[in-house]
Design an enzyme around this catalytic site. Structure first.
Site, short mmCIF file in Angstrom:
data_model
loop_
_atom_site.label_atom_id
_atom_site.label_comp_id
_atom_site.label_asym_id
_atom_site.label_seq_id
_atom_site.Cartn_x
_atom_site.Cartn_y
_atom_site.Cartn_z
N ALA A 1 -12.22 34.77 -1.13
CA ALA A 1 -13.37 35.24 -1.04
C ALA A 1 -13.38 35.19 -2.62
CB ALA A 1 -12.62 36.47 -1.22
N MET B 1 -18.33 30.16 -4.01
CA MET B 1 -19.03 30.31 -3.24
C MET B 1 -18.69 32.24 -2.45
SD MET B 1 -21.86 29.24 -2.48
CE MET B 1 -21.85 29.81 -1.17
N ASN C 1 -25.74 23.15 4.52
CA ASN C 1 -26.79 24.20 3.31
C ASN C 1 -27.14 25.13 3.54
OD1 ASN C 1 -28.24 23.88 1.29
ND2 ASN C 1 -28.06 22.37 0.57
N HIS D 1 -23.90 16.74 -7.66
CA HIS D 1 -22.55 17.71 -7.76
C HIS D 1 -21.81 17.64 -8.78
CE1 HIS D 1 -24.20 17.63 -3.40
NE2 HIS D 1 -24.18 19.59 -3.73
N LYS E 1 -15.94 18.77 -7.12
CA LYS E 1 -16.61 19.15 -5.12
C LYS E 1 -15.56 17.91 -4.99
CE LYS E 1 -20.29 18.50 -2.26
NZ LYS E 1 -19.54 18.87 -1.04
P1 NAD Z 1 -13.84 27.14 -3.90
O1 NAD Z 1 -12.92 25.59 -3.93
O2 NAD Z 1 -14.68 27.27 -4.86
O3 NAD Z 1 -13.00 28.10 -2.75
C1 NAD Z 1 -12.42 28.13 -1.43
C2 NAD Z 1 -11.77 29.07 -1.87
O4 NAD Z 1 -10.94 28.92 -0.51
C3 NAD Z 1 -10.65 28.80 -2.93
O5 NAD Z 1 -11.05 30.04 -3.92
C4 NAD Z 1 -9.30 28.35 -1.53
O6 NAD Z 1 -8.26 29.64 -2.77
C5 NAD Z 1 -9.88 29.68 -0.73
N1 NAD Z 1 -8.55 28.91 0.62
C6 NAD Z 1 -7.86 28.17 0.25
N2 NAD Z 1 -7.04 28.30 1.65
C7 NAD Z 1 -7.17 29.71 2.13
C8 NAD Z 1 -7.04 30.32 3.11
N3 NAD Z 1 -6.04 29.74 3.88
N4 NAD Z 1 -6.90 31.52 3.14
C9 NAD Z 1 -8.68 31.83 2.52
N5 NAD Z 1 -8.67 31.46 1.07
C10 NAD Z 1 -8.28 29.97 1.27
O7 NAD Z 1 -14.91 25.95 -3.01
P2 NAD Z 1 -15.95 26.43 -2.93
O8 NAD Z 1 -17.18 26.00 -4.22
O9 NAD Z 1 -17.14 27.77 -3.10
O10 NAD Z 1 -16.78 25.28 -1.70
C11 NAD Z 1 -15.88 25.43 -0.38
C12 NAD Z 1 -16.48 25.26 0.16
O11 NAD Z 1 -17.86 25.13 0.94
C13 NAD Z 1 -16.87 23.03 -0.07
O12 NAD Z 1 -16.38 22.73 1.23
C14 NAD Z 1 -18.19 23.18 0.27
O13 NAD Z 1 -18.79 21.89 -0.53
C15 NAD Z 1 -19.25 24.07 0.54
N6 NAD Z 1 -20.27 24.36 0.27
C16 NAD Z 1 -20.95 24.86 1.06
C17 NAD Z 1 -22.02 25.09 1.04
C18 NAD Z 1 -23.44 25.37 2.10
O14 NAD Z 1 -24.83 25.01 1.60
N7 NAD Z 1 -23.07 24.70 3.33
C19 NAD Z 1 -22.76 25.60 -0.89
C20 NAD Z 1 -22.13 25.64 -1.57
C21 NAD Z 1 -20.47 25.05 -1.18
#
Ligand code: NAD
Length: 265
Positions: A9, A13, A122, A153, A157
């Site tokens: 959270a 994202m 995405n 990116h 990333k």
């Molecule tokens: P981020 O590192 O900012 O956020 C991930 C969060 O998950 C961190 O706050 C981390 O502490 C938390 N986390 C880790 N272990 C956890 C657990 N056991 N329980 C709960 N939370 C936990 O990363 P981000 O930029 O938000 O991206 C996250 C993922 O989403 C990546 O794989 C990214 O490539 C992907 N992404 C996908 C899209 C899409 O449209 N599909 C868009 C943006 C990002």
């Protein structure tokens, strides 16, 4: 009112998802989690995102009674744990995490036999439209054009090429009857030899705060067609994921993607 759990959270994202939920009258935040060693555990999720308090505190465990569907943008091994929890309690899961290995991908396929899962590289509506345009361009130009996929990116990333770039490559390969396993070229260096026509090239840039740029280049002798999508705000992914969660609540078990949600197929 649809109750959503947001895991990760306080991530990039996660914060956007909580913002988007607070602006959507049809959904509410039911639970918000973070990693068990996270310094913000116990804080109000709304405050963490820069909004007012919403009464949901960041926790490191999930109670299935607190939510109807879960949205997960974290890391592959974390997402796999959440899929197991959702499967045990029949709660649809929306997965934005990228970078799954083949074993993890197989685990998702297995879970989807009994659970409604939306997995999208995405969640942006614009990107999904772009995929349609790439399919059309591949059909018209693919036999003669050299096709290269470029993505950029932010510096944080951790996987490359991006899930979206790989998805674009898959659309090209599927349309042209090529195999990404053998035809993809991930970067070039040194004496590479001339380009082989059936290859699909990928180029990756990482830097600054770029949210996500993707271009598919169709290069012919004498002309080039470039299909480009540029994201300037992560809310596009958050809004797409919430739209997917609403949709997934009404679907039977299965593995779905954004084109299913948007009825683009
Ligand atoms: P981020 O590192 O900012 O956020 C991930 C969060 O998950 C961190 O706050 C981390 O502490 C938390 N986390 C880790 N272990 C956890 C657990 N056991 N329980 C709960 N939370 C936990 O990363 P981000 O930029 O938000 O991206 C996250 C993922 O989403 C990546 O794989 C990214 O490539 C992907 N992404 C996908 C899209 C899409 O449209 N599909 C868009 C943006 C990002």
């Amino acid at each position: 009112m649809l109750k959503l759990a947001i895991v990760g959270a306080s991530g990039r994202m996660g914060r956007n998802l909580i913002n988007a939920i607070m602006d959507d009258e049809a959904v509410t935040l039911g639970a918000a989690t973070e990693a068990s060693d996270h310094p913000l555990l116990g804080q109000d999720a709304g405050v963490v995102t820069g909004r007012g308090a919403c009464g949901i505190l960041l926790q490191d465990t999930l109670n299935p009674d607190d939510f109807d569907a879960l949205i997960d943008f974290t890391r592959p091994h974390v997402t796999i744990k959440h899929i197991k929890l959702c499967a045990a309690h029949n709660k649809p899961i929306i997965i934005g995490t990228t970078g799954f290995n083949p074993e993890e991908r197989a685990a998702i396929d297995t879970a989807a036999r009994h659970l409604s899962i939306v997995l999208a590289a995405n969640f942006s509506v614009g990107v999904n439209l772009t995929l349609k345009l790439i399919e059309t361009a591949s059909r018209v130009l693919g036999d003669t054009a050299d096709i290269e996929i470029m993505e950029a990116h932010h510096r944080y990333k951790v996987d490359a090429p991006s899930g979206t770039a790989l998805r674009m490559g898959q659309v090209v390969a599927d349309t042209l009857g090529r195999d990404l396993n053998t035809d993809a070229v991930y970067g070039r260096e040194g004496h590479t030899g001339e380009r082989e026509q059936q290859t699909i090239g990928f180029a990756t840039v990482r830097g600054g705060d770029i949210i996500g740029d993707h271009t598919v280049l169709f290069a012919e002798d004498g002309e080039r067609v470039e299909i480009t999508h540029k994201a300037s705000n992560r809310l596009i992914y958050a809004n797409g994921a919430i739209r997917a969660a609403k949709w997934a609540m009404l679907q039977p078990a299965g593995l779905y993607d954004m084109p299913d949600v948007l009825e683009l197929n």
